[in-house]
Enzyme design. Structure first.
Site, short mmCIF file in Angstrom:
data_model
loop_
_atom_site.label_atom_id
_atom_site.label_comp_id
_atom_site.label_asym_id
_atom_site.label_seq_id
_atom_site.Cartn_x
_atom_site.Cartn_y
_atom_site.Cartn_z
NE ARG A 50 -7.75 0.20 -3.15
CZ ARG A 50 -6.93 -0.61 -2.38
NH1 ARG A 50 -7.69 -1.79 -1.81
NH2 ARG A 50 -5.85 -0.21 -1.70
CB CYS B 3 -3.64 -7.37 -3.56
SG CYS B 3 -3.01 -7.66 -2.20
#
Length: 282
Positions: free
Chosen positions: A176, A234
């Site tokens: 990611r 995050c």
């Protein structure tokens, strides 16, 4: 005092009748409601906490997927969990403390002086031979009063500027971070200048936090120093709290970016970096 507590130390607190409130924060992306697992077996006296509804507020996509709850909302929830002023609060989950750390950060930020994470999570409790109980616990409402702003945090603009004067850590998976795929948020990639430090690197194979020296070595290798600020983000601000906790164990004072990638990627005017390097390619 360490913000970690062992299973045996928690069992001793319970046996001694100390004022301790235990919160079960079972949550994960693929199964956000952990009530069924909680009812099937939890640490005695533990109260279930719904991360999506009680540890996050409501907002627009541009606020991120898990915006911080208002202090009024958090206070109502904390009293519903039975917390009184002066209580020790212990939080745990069943996934290496990734979700429990969100509760730790919010409650510490709100002024509760003694919030601890159960090291090793629920499996650490059972591995130590301690019992579970079934059903649900509905405590007598507490009287705790909360305030906001104890812990440092980053706005979106501050997160953008941080790499120029410190270290910004993206704690999502490498895939990611690089932008190979993005299964949840509108755009793939990372904040320009951010370094990748996946959250799983904070714990060992049993889900226990590495010792402070090992954590300090890990973060020092990423350029974290005592003399410059360090920020963490995050996907939506949940697991970033886990790395904020690990940085705290290592002796740093981390800044949490609550909106995280879910906020950043919903603002088309914000640049995106791709690839394995901090600057990447837009």
């Amino acid at each position: 005092m360490s913000p970690l507590i062992t299973a045996d130390a928690l069992a001793d607190l319970i046996a001694a009748g100390q004022p301790v409130r235990i919160l079960d924060v079972r949550w994960r992306l693929d199964r956000p409601d952990g009530r069924a697992e909680y009812r099937a077996g939890h640490i005695p006296t533990a109260v279930y906490v719904d991360l999506d509804r009680e540890l996050a507020g409501r907002g627009e996509p541009t606020d991120g997927r898990h915006p911080l709850p208002s202090i009024a909302e958090l206070g109502e929830a904390a009293r519903r969990w039975g917390i009184d002023d002066g209580d020790t609060v212990v939080v745990y989950d069943d996934l290496s403390s990734f979700a429990a750390a969100r509760a730790w950060w919010l409650l510490t930020d709100a002024g509760i002086a003694d919030v601890r994470i159960l090291d090793g999570a629920l499996s650490g409790w059972t591995a130590a031979g301690h019992p579970l109980e079934e059903g649900s616990v509905v405590p007598v409402p507490g009287t705790v009063t909360l305030r906001r702003g104890i812990l440092p945090r980053l706005t979106m603009a501050a997160a953008a500027a941080l790499p120029e004067r410190g270290v910004l850590l993206d704690v999502r998976s490498e895939e990611r971070y690089r932008g190979d795929s993005e299964p949840i948020d509108p755009r793939a990639g990372h904040i320009p200048g951010a370094l990748n430090a996946p959250t799983g690197g904070n714990v060992d194979a049993e889900g226990r936090f590495l010792d402070p020296a090992a954590l300090r070595e890990r973060f020092a290798a990423l350029g974290v120093t005592d003399g410059a600020p360090v920020g963490v983000y995050c996907g939506s601000g949940v697991t970033a709290a886990h790395t904020a906790f690990a940085l705290t164990l290592a002796g740093y004072q981390p800044h949490l970016y609550p909106g995280s990638w879910s906020q950043w990627s919903n603002h088309p005017d914000r640049p995106v970096a791709l690839g394995s390097q901090p600057g990447g390619r837009s």
